[in-house]
Scaffold this active site. Structure first.
Site, PDB file in Angstrom:
ATOM      1  N   PHE A  66    -135.047 -89.780  39.497  1.00 32.65           N
ATOM      2  CA  PHE A  66    -136.351 -89.138  39.318  1.00 32.65           C
ATOM      3  C   PHE A  66    -136.282 -87.808  38.585  1.00 32.65           C
ATOM      4  O   PHE A  66    -137.260 -87.070  38.562  1.00 32.65           O
ATOM      5  CB  PHE A  66    -137.024 -88.944  40.676  1.00 32.65           C
ATOM      6  N   GLY A  67    -135.144 -87.482  37.998  1.00 32.94           N
ATOM      7  CA  GLY A  67    -135.077 -86.233  37.254  1.00 32.94           C
ATOM      8  C   GLY A  67    -133.682 -85.656  37.180  1.00 32.94           C
ATOM      9  O   GLY A  67    -132.692 -86.316  37.523  1.00 32.94           O
TER      10      GLY A  67
ATOM     11  N   LYS B 110    -133.667 -79.171  41.546  1.00 34.81           N
ATOM     12  CA  LYS B 110    -133.949 -80.571  41.215  1.00 34.81           C
ATOM     13  C   LYS B 110    -135.363 -80.644  40.639  1.00 34.81           C
ATOM     14  O   LYS B 110    -136.342 -80.434  41.349  1.00 34.81           O
ATOM     15  CB  LYS B 110    -133.834 -81.438  42.469  1.00 34.81           C
TER      16      LYS B 110
ATOM     17  N   GLY C 235    -130.568 -87.821  38.539  1.00 36.41           N
ATOM     18  CA  GLY C 235    -130.957 -88.857  39.479  1.00 36.41           C
ATOM     19  C   GLY C 235    -131.997 -89.770  38.884  1.00 36.41           C
ATOM     20  O   GLY C 235    -132.353 -89.650  37.710  1.00 36.41           O
TER      21      GLY C 235
ATOM     22  N   ASP D 164    -130.234 -93.975  50.731  1.00 38.28           N
ATOM     23  CA  ASP D 164    -129.569 -93.918  49.426  1.00 38.28           C
ATOM     24  C   ASP D 164    -128.242 -93.171  49.510  1.00 38.28           C
ATOM     25  O   ASP D 164    -127.949 -92.286  48.709  1.00 38.28           O
ATOM     26  CB  ASP D 164    -130.481 -93.242  48.393  1.00 38.28           C
TER      27      ASP D 164
ATOM     28  N   VAL E 299    -130.885 -82.285  37.836  1.00 36.75           N
ATOM     29  CA  VAL E 299    -130.552 -81.164  38.715  1.00 36.75           C
ATOM     30  C   VAL E 299    -129.854 -80.102  37.876  1.00 36.75           C
ATOM     31  O   VAL E 299    -128.904 -80.387  37.148  1.00 36.75           O
ATOM     32  CB  VAL E 299    -129.634 -81.596  39.869  1.00 36.75           C
TER      33      VAL E 299
END
Length: 373
Positions: A68-69, A86, A66, A196, A71
Protein backbone atom coordinates in the site's frame (compact mmCIF):
# COMPACT_ATOMS: atom_id res chain seq x y z
CA UNK A 1 -3.72 24.69 4.00
CA UNK A 2 -6.17 22.74 6.17
CA UNK A 3 -4.75 19.74 7.98
CA UNK A 4 -6.62 16.95 9.67
CA UNK A 5 -4.36 15.02 12.00
CA UNK A 6 -4.84 11.70 13.73
CA UNK A 7 -2.39 11.72 16.63
CA UNK A 8 -1.45 9.11 19.13
CA UNK A 9 0.17 9.91 22.44
CA UNK A 10 2.67 7.44 23.81
CA UNK A 11 2.06 8.03 27.51
CA UNK A 12 3.39 5.37 29.88
CA UNK A 13 3.39 3.03 26.94
CA UNK A 14 -0.25 3.58 26.02
CA UNK A 15 -1.33 4.87 22.61
CA UNK A 16 -4.37 7.16 22.79
CA UNK A 17 -6.51 8.23 19.85
CA UNK A 18 -7.56 11.88 19.53
CA UNK A 19 -9.12 14.59 17.40
CA UNK A 20 -10.46 13.79 13.92
CA UNK A 21 -10.36 10.18 12.83
CA UNK A 22 -10.18 9.39 9.12
CA UNK A 23 -12.22 12.36 7.92
CA UNK A 24 -13.97 15.64 8.57
CA UNK A 25 -16.01 15.95 11.75
CA UNK A 26 -17.45 18.82 13.78
CA UNK A 27 -18.63 16.68 16.67
CA UNK A 28 -16.64 16.51 19.84
CA UNK A 29 -15.75 12.89 20.49
CA UNK A 30 -15.42 11.24 23.88
CA UNK A 31 -11.72 10.91 23.24
CA UNK A 32 -11.45 14.64 22.56
CA UNK A 33 -13.09 15.56 25.82
CA UNK A 34 -10.28 13.94 27.79
CA UNK A 35 -7.41 15.66 25.97
CA UNK A 36 -7.34 18.70 28.26
CA UNK A 37 -6.68 16.46 31.23
CA UNK A 38 -3.47 15.04 29.80
CA UNK A 39 -0.20 16.47 31.06
CA UNK A 40 1.58 16.33 27.70
CA UNK A 41 0.18 17.66 24.41
CA UNK A 42 -0.46 15.35 21.52
CA UNK A 43 2.27 15.20 18.95
CA UNK A 44 0.84 16.48 15.68
CA UNK A 45 2.80 16.41 12.45
CA UNK A 46 1.74 18.16 9.26
CA UNK A 47 2.39 17.07 5.72
CA UNK A 48 4.96 19.85 5.48
CA UNK A 49 6.83 18.54 8.54
CA UNK A 50 7.02 15.07 7.01
CA UNK A 51 8.11 16.55 3.69
CA UNK A 52 11.06 18.22 5.42
CA UNK A 53 11.87 15.15 7.50
CA UNK A 54 12.32 13.01 4.40
CA UNK A 55 14.00 15.60 2.12
CA UNK A 56 10.78 15.86 0.12
CA UNK A 57 10.23 12.10 0.21
CA UNK A 58 13.53 11.50 -1.56
CA UNK A 59 14.00 8.06 -3.12
CA UNK A 60 17.33 7.88 -1.27
CA UNK A 61 15.36 7.74 1.97
CA UNK A 62 13.17 4.80 0.94
CA UNK A 63 13.77 1.88 3.31
CA UNK A 64 10.86 -0.33 2.38
CA UNK A 65 7.96 -0.93 0.03
CA UNK A 66 4.67 -2.56 0.89
CA UNK A 67 1.51 -3.37 -0.96
CA UNK A 68 0.00 0.00 0.00
CA UNK A 69 2.93 2.38 -0.27
CA UNK A 70 6.52 3.23 0.61
CA UNK A 71 8.34 3.54 3.93
CA UNK A 72 10.84 6.40 4.31
CA UNK A 73 13.40 7.09 6.98
CA UNK A 74 13.31 10.65 8.25
CA UNK A 75 14.50 13.03 10.94
CA UNK A 76 11.94 15.29 12.61
CA UNK A 77 13.30 18.83 12.61
CA UNK A 78 11.46 19.62 15.81
CA UNK A 79 13.63 17.43 18.02
CA UNK A 80 15.88 15.34 15.77
CA UNK A 81 13.95 12.11 16.32
CA UNK A 82 14.73 9.39 13.78
CA UNK A 83 11.50 7.94 12.41
CA UNK A 84 10.11 5.58 9.80
CA UNK A 85 7.26 7.11 7.80
CA UNK A 86 4.85 4.82 6.00
CA UNK A 87 3.14 6.82 3.26
CA UNK A 88 -0.02 5.23 1.90
CA UNK A 89 -0.62 5.12 -1.83
CA UNK A 90 -4.23 6.23 -1.79
CA UNK A 91 -4.66 5.27 -5.44
CA UNK A 92 -4.78 1.72 -4.19
CA UNK A 93 -8.40 0.97 -3.39
CA UNK A 94 -7.57 -0.76 -0.10
CA UNK A 95 -4.98 1.72 1.18
CA UNK A 96 -7.37 3.81 3.25
CA UNK A 97 -8.88 0.69 4.76
CA UNK A 98 -5.37 -0.50 5.62
CA UNK A 99 -4.64 2.86 7.29
CA UNK A 100 -7.75 2.59 9.44
CA UNK A 101 -7.04 -1.05 10.33
CA UNK A 102 -3.52 -0.26 11.45
CA UNK A 103 -4.61 2.71 13.54
CA UNK A 104 -7.35 0.65 15.15
CA UNK A 105 -5.05 -2.26 15.92
CA UNK A 106 -2.18 -0.19 17.30
CA UNK A 107 -3.99 2.48 19.30
CA UNK A 108 -4.41 0.42 22.48
CA UNK A 109 -1.60 -2.12 22.38
CA UNK A 110 1.89 -1.93 23.82
CA UNK A 111 4.57 -4.58 23.88
CA UNK A 112 8.35 -4.56 23.62
CA UNK A 113 8.17 -6.71 20.48
CA UNK A 114 5.58 -4.68 18.61
CA UNK A 115 6.66 -1.66 16.59
CA UNK A 116 5.94 1.63 18.37
CA UNK A 117 3.76 4.11 16.54
CA UNK A 118 4.54 7.77 17.27
CA UNK A 119 1.66 9.41 15.43
CA UNK A 120 -0.44 9.35 12.28
CA UNK A 121 -1.16 12.08 9.76
CA UNK A 122 -4.27 12.42 7.63
CA UNK A 123 -3.81 15.59 5.63
CA UNK A 124 -3.72 17.25 2.21
CA UNK A 125 -0.54 17.63 0.19
CA UNK A 126 0.54 20.75 -1.69
CA UNK A 127 -1.37 19.61 -4.77
CA UNK A 128 -4.62 19.27 -2.85
CA UNK A 129 -4.54 15.48 -2.82
CA UNK A 130 -5.41 13.41 0.23
CA UNK A 131 -2.38 12.29 2.21
CA UNK A 132 -2.14 9.61 4.87
CA UNK A 133 0.94 8.41 6.71
CA UNK A 134 1.89 6.49 9.84
CA UNK A 135 5.00 7.50 11.75
CA UNK A 136 6.93 4.88 13.71
CA UNK A 137 10.04 4.61 15.79
CA UNK A 138 12.89 3.84 13.38
CA UNK A 139 14.35 0.35 13.66
CA UNK A 140 18.08 0.86 13.06
CA UNK A 141 18.82 -2.65 11.79
CA UNK A 142 16.10 -2.82 9.19
CA UNK A 143 13.99 -5.87 8.43
CA UNK A 144 14.59 -9.57 8.91
CA UNK A 145 14.09 -9.93 5.15
CA UNK A 146 17.29 -7.97 4.47
CA UNK A 147 19.31 -9.98 6.97
CA UNK A 148 18.13 -13.31 5.58
CA UNK A 149 18.17 -12.70 1.86
CA UNK A 150 20.10 -9.60 0.77
CA UNK A 151 23.71 -9.90 -0.29
CA UNK A 152 26.17 -8.33 2.15
CA UNK A 153 26.85 -5.46 -0.23
CA UNK A 154 23.16 -4.83 -0.86
CA UNK A 155 22.45 -4.80 2.86
CA UNK A 156 25.23 -2.31 3.43
CA UNK A 157 23.97 -0.07 0.63
CA UNK A 158 20.38 -0.09 1.84
CA UNK A 159 20.69 -0.02 5.61
CA UNK A 160 24.31 0.48 6.56
CA UNK A 161 24.36 -2.95 8.18
CA UNK A 162 26.18 -6.21 7.69
CA UNK A 163 24.28 -9.39 6.99
CA UNK A 164 25.01 -12.25 9.35
CA UNK A 165 22.68 -13.93 11.81
CA UNK A 166 23.94 -16.63 14.16
CA UNK A 167 21.76 -19.52 15.29
CA UNK A 168 21.39 -17.89 18.70
CA UNK A 169 20.26 -14.63 17.11
CA UNK A 170 17.70 -16.44 14.97
CA UNK A 171 16.31 -18.30 17.96
CA UNK A 172 16.09 -15.03 19.90
CA UNK A 173 14.25 -13.37 17.01
CA UNK A 174 11.86 -16.34 16.90
CA UNK A 175 11.21 -15.83 20.63
CA UNK A 176 10.60 -12.10 20.15
CA UNK A 177 8.06 -12.70 17.38
CA UNK A 178 6.31 -15.48 19.31
CA UNK A 179 6.12 -13.18 22.36
CA UNK A 180 4.41 -10.51 20.25
CA UNK A 181 1.91 -13.02 18.85
CA UNK A 182 1.20 -14.47 22.29
CA UNK A 183 0.41 -10.96 23.48
CA UNK A 184 -1.81 -10.18 20.48
CA UNK A 185 -3.68 -13.48 20.69
CA UNK A 186 -4.08 -13.91 24.43
CA UNK A 187 -3.32 -10.73 26.36
CA UNK A 188 -5.11 -7.93 24.52
CA UNK A 189 -8.59 -6.81 25.56
CA UNK A 190 -9.76 -8.29 22.27
CA UNK A 191 -7.54 -10.80 20.43
CA UNK A 192 -5.79 -9.41 17.35
CA UNK A 193 -4.84 -11.48 14.31
CA UNK A 194 -1.92 -9.96 12.40
CA UNK A 195 -2.72 -11.71 9.08
CA UNK A 196 0.56 -10.82 7.32
CA UNK A 197 3.49 -12.23 9.26
CA UNK A 198 6.64 -12.45 7.10
CA UNK A 199 10.33 -11.39 7.27
CA UNK A 200 9.78 -7.94 5.75
CA UNK A 201 7.33 -7.17 8.58
CA UNK A 202 9.80 -8.15 11.30
CA UNK A 203 11.96 -5.14 12.22
CA UNK A 204 15.17 -5.15 14.24
CA UNK A 205 16.39 -2.40 16.54
CA UNK A 206 19.92 -1.49 17.66
CA UNK A 207 20.36 -4.55 19.85
CA UNK A 208 18.68 -6.89 17.31
CA UNK A 209 15.46 -7.17 19.30
CA UNK A 210 12.68 -8.07 16.86
CA UNK A 211 9.48 -6.04 16.52
CA UNK A 212 6.38 -7.10 14.60
CA UNK A 213 5.19 -4.31 12.29
CA UNK A 214 2.70 -3.53 9.51
CA UNK A 215 -0.77 -4.09 10.96
CA UNK A 216 -2.50 -2.99 7.75
CA UNK A 217 -4.29 -6.33 7.38
CA UNK A 218 -4.80 -6.95 11.10
CA UNK A 219 -8.20 -7.97 12.39
CA UNK A 220 -9.56 -7.49 15.88
CA UNK A 221 -11.61 -10.50 16.88
CA UNK A 222 -15.03 -9.49 18.13
CA UNK A 223 -16.13 -10.97 21.40
CA UNK A 224 -13.95 -12.20 24.28
CA UNK A 225 -11.43 -14.80 23.16
CA UNK A 226 -13.46 -15.95 20.19
CA UNK A 227 -11.11 -17.49 17.61
CA UNK A 228 -12.77 -16.13 14.50
CA UNK A 229 -14.24 -13.11 12.77
CA UNK A 230 -16.21 -12.58 9.60
CA UNK A 231 -15.22 -14.59 6.59
CA UNK A 232 -12.11 -13.59 4.68
CA UNK A 233 -12.31 -12.79 0.99
CA UNK A 234 -9.79 -14.81 -1.00
CA UNK A 235 -6.20 -15.08 0.19
CA UNK A 236 -5.55 -12.88 3.22
CA UNK A 237 -1.87 -12.07 3.59
CA UNK A 238 1.11 -12.88 1.41
CA UNK A 239 1.42 -15.92 -0.85
CA UNK A 240 3.62 -18.53 0.75
CA UNK A 241 2.91 -17.35 4.29
CA UNK A 242 -0.89 -17.39 4.21
CA UNK A 243 -2.66 -20.25 5.95
CA UNK A 244 -4.17 -22.64 3.37
CA UNK A 245 -7.64 -22.35 4.87
CA UNK A 246 -7.77 -18.64 4.00
CA UNK A 247 -7.54 -19.50 0.34
CA UNK A 248 -10.71 -21.53 0.75
CA UNK A 249 -12.65 -18.62 2.25
CA UNK A 250 -12.34 -19.83 5.84
CA UNK A 251 -12.55 -17.41 8.75
CA UNK A 252 -9.55 -15.51 10.06
CA UNK A 253 -8.19 -17.09 13.27
CA UNK A 254 -5.17 -16.94 15.54
CA UNK A 255 -4.20 -20.33 14.11
CA UNK A 256 -3.68 -18.59 10.78
CA UNK A 257 -0.96 -16.47 12.39
CA UNK A 258 0.60 -19.62 13.85
CA UNK A 259 0.85 -21.09 10.34
CA UNK A 260 2.62 -17.98 9.07
CA UNK A 261 4.90 -18.11 12.08
CA UNK A 262 5.81 -21.72 11.31
CA UNK A 263 6.78 -20.80 7.76
CA UNK A 264 8.81 -17.87 9.12
CA UNK A 265 10.76 -20.18 11.45
CA UNK A 266 11.46 -22.64 8.63
CA UNK A 267 12.65 -19.77 6.45
CA UNK A 268 15.02 -18.58 9.18
CA UNK A 269 16.47 -22.06 9.62
CA UNK A 270 16.75 -23.05 5.95
CA UNK A 271 17.39 -19.66 4.35
CA UNK A 272 14.76 -20.44 1.72
CA UNK A 273 11.66 -18.42 0.99
CA UNK A 274 8.37 -20.36 0.75
CA UNK A 275 8.12 -19.05 -2.83
CA UNK A 276 11.52 -20.47 -3.86
CA UNK A 277 11.55 -22.02 -7.35
CA UNK A 278 12.46 -25.32 -5.66
CA UNK A 279 8.91 -25.61 -4.38
CA UNK A 280 6.94 -26.78 -7.38
CA UNK A 281 4.73 -29.71 -8.18
CA UNK A 282 3.20 -30.07 -4.74
CA UNK A 283 6.43 -29.58 -2.79
CA UNK A 284 6.37 -26.73 -0.27
CA UNK A 285 8.62 -25.46 2.51
CA UNK A 286 6.68 -27.41 5.15
CA UNK A 287 7.05 -30.76 3.35
CA UNK A 288 10.63 -29.96 2.39
CA UNK A 289 11.53 -29.61 6.05
CA UNK A 290 9.32 -32.40 7.36
CA UNK A 291 10.83 -35.09 5.14
CA UNK A 292 14.39 -34.56 6.44
CA UNK A 293 13.58 -34.77 10.15
CA UNK A 294 15.63 -35.63 12.05
CA UNK A 295 18.67 -37.18 10.37
CA UNK A 296 19.06 -35.03 7.24
CA UNK A 297 18.38 -31.62 8.76
CA UNK A 298 21.88 -30.37 7.99
CA UNK A 299 21.24 -31.00 4.29
CA UNK A 300 18.56 -28.32 4.13
CA UNK A 301 19.77 -25.89 6.81
CA UNK A 302 21.02 -22.44 5.86
CA UNK A 303 24.68 -22.94 4.83
CA UNK A 304 25.72 -20.24 7.32
CA UNK A 305 24.22 -22.24 10.17
CA UNK A 306 25.80 -25.44 8.89
CA UNK A 307 29.19 -23.72 8.83
CA UNK A 308 28.63 -22.44 12.37
CA UNK A 309 27.78 -25.92 13.64
CA UNK A 310 30.70 -27.53 11.84
CA UNK A 311 33.15 -24.94 13.13
CA UNK A 312 32.08 -25.64 16.69
CA UNK A 313 32.57 -29.38 16.20
CA UNK A 314 35.89 -29.15 14.37
CA UNK A 315 37.33 -26.87 17.01
CA UNK A 316 36.45 -29.40 19.71
CA UNK A 317 34.23 -26.84 21.38
CA UNK A 318 31.39 -29.24 22.11
CA UNK A 319 31.92 -31.58 25.01
CA UNK A 320 30.44 -35.05 25.01
CA UNK A 321 28.18 -34.34 27.98
CA UNK A 322 26.68 -31.34 26.16
CA UNK A 323 25.99 -33.07 22.85
CA UNK A 324 22.20 -32.93 23.29
CA UNK A 325 22.56 -29.15 23.32
CA UNK A 326 24.66 -28.90 20.16
CA UNK A 327 23.80 -26.44 17.37
CA UNK A 328 22.67 -29.38 15.24
CA UNK A 329 20.21 -30.55 17.90
CA UNK A 330 18.92 -27.01 18.32
CA UNK A 331 18.43 -26.78 14.56
CA UNK A 332 16.44 -30.01 14.60
CA UNK A 333 14.25 -28.68 17.42
CA UNK A 334 13.64 -25.39 15.61
CA UNK A 335 12.64 -27.14 12.39
CA UNK A 336 10.32 -29.43 14.36
CA UNK A 337 8.56 -26.35 15.71
CA UNK A 338 8.30 -24.79 12.25
CA UNK A 339 6.77 -27.98 10.89
CA UNK A 340 4.38 -28.37 13.84
CA UNK A 341 3.12 -24.81 13.40
CA UNK A 342 2.60 -25.08 9.64
CA UNK A 343 0.56 -28.27 9.37
CA UNK A 344 -2.45 -27.98 7.10
CA UNK A 345 -5.14 -28.51 9.74
CA UNK A 346 -5.56 -25.40 11.97
CA UNK A 347 -6.62 -27.39 15.03
CA UNK A 348 -3.48 -29.54 14.83
CA UNK A 349 -1.05 -26.61 14.97
CA UNK A 350 0.90 -25.77 18.11
CA UNK A 351 -0.39 -22.91 20.19
CA UNK A 352 1.91 -19.90 20.28
CA UNK A 353 2.14 -20.25 24.08
CA UNK A 354 3.47 -23.80 23.71
CA UNK A 355 5.89 -22.55 21.06
CA UNK A 356 7.27 -19.96 23.48
CA UNK A 357 7.91 -22.59 26.14
CA UNK A 358 9.80 -24.79 23.69
CA UNK A 359 11.83 -21.92 22.27
CA UNK A 360 13.07 -20.83 25.68
CA UNK A 361 14.22 -24.41 26.37
CA UNK A 362 16.05 -24.54 23.05
CA UNK A 363 17.80 -21.23 23.65
CA UNK A 364 18.75 -22.21 27.19
CA UNK A 365 20.21 -25.48 25.92
CA UNK A 366 22.25 -23.67 23.28
CA UNK A 367 23.52 -21.16 25.82
CA UNK A 368 24.41 -23.97 28.20
CA UNK A 369 26.37 -25.66 25.45
CA UNK A 370 28.16 -22.44 24.52
CA UNK A 371 29.19 -22.04 28.15
CA UNK A 372 31.39 -25.12 27.66
CA UNK A 373 33.20 -23.63 24.65
Amino acid sequence: MIIITVAFLMSTGTIIKSFFLFGWSKKKSKDQSSVSHLRKPFRQLSYEALLKATDRFSSSNVIGKGRFGFVYKGVLQEDGTNVAIKVLDLKHRRASKSFKAECKALRNIRHRNIVKIITCCSSIDFKGNDFKALIYELMANGSLEIWLHSSGQEANNRQGIAQSLTLLQRISIAIDVASALDYLHHNCRKPIVHCDLKPSNILLNNDMTAHVGDFGLARIISGPRKPKVRRSIGVRGTIGYTAPEYGMGREVTVQGDVYSYGILVLEMMTGKRPTDSLFEGGLNLHNYAKTVLPDQVMEIADPKLVHEAQAATINNQIRVRARSHSPRDCLISMIRIGVACSVESPQDRMTISAVLTELHLIRNNLLRNQAHY
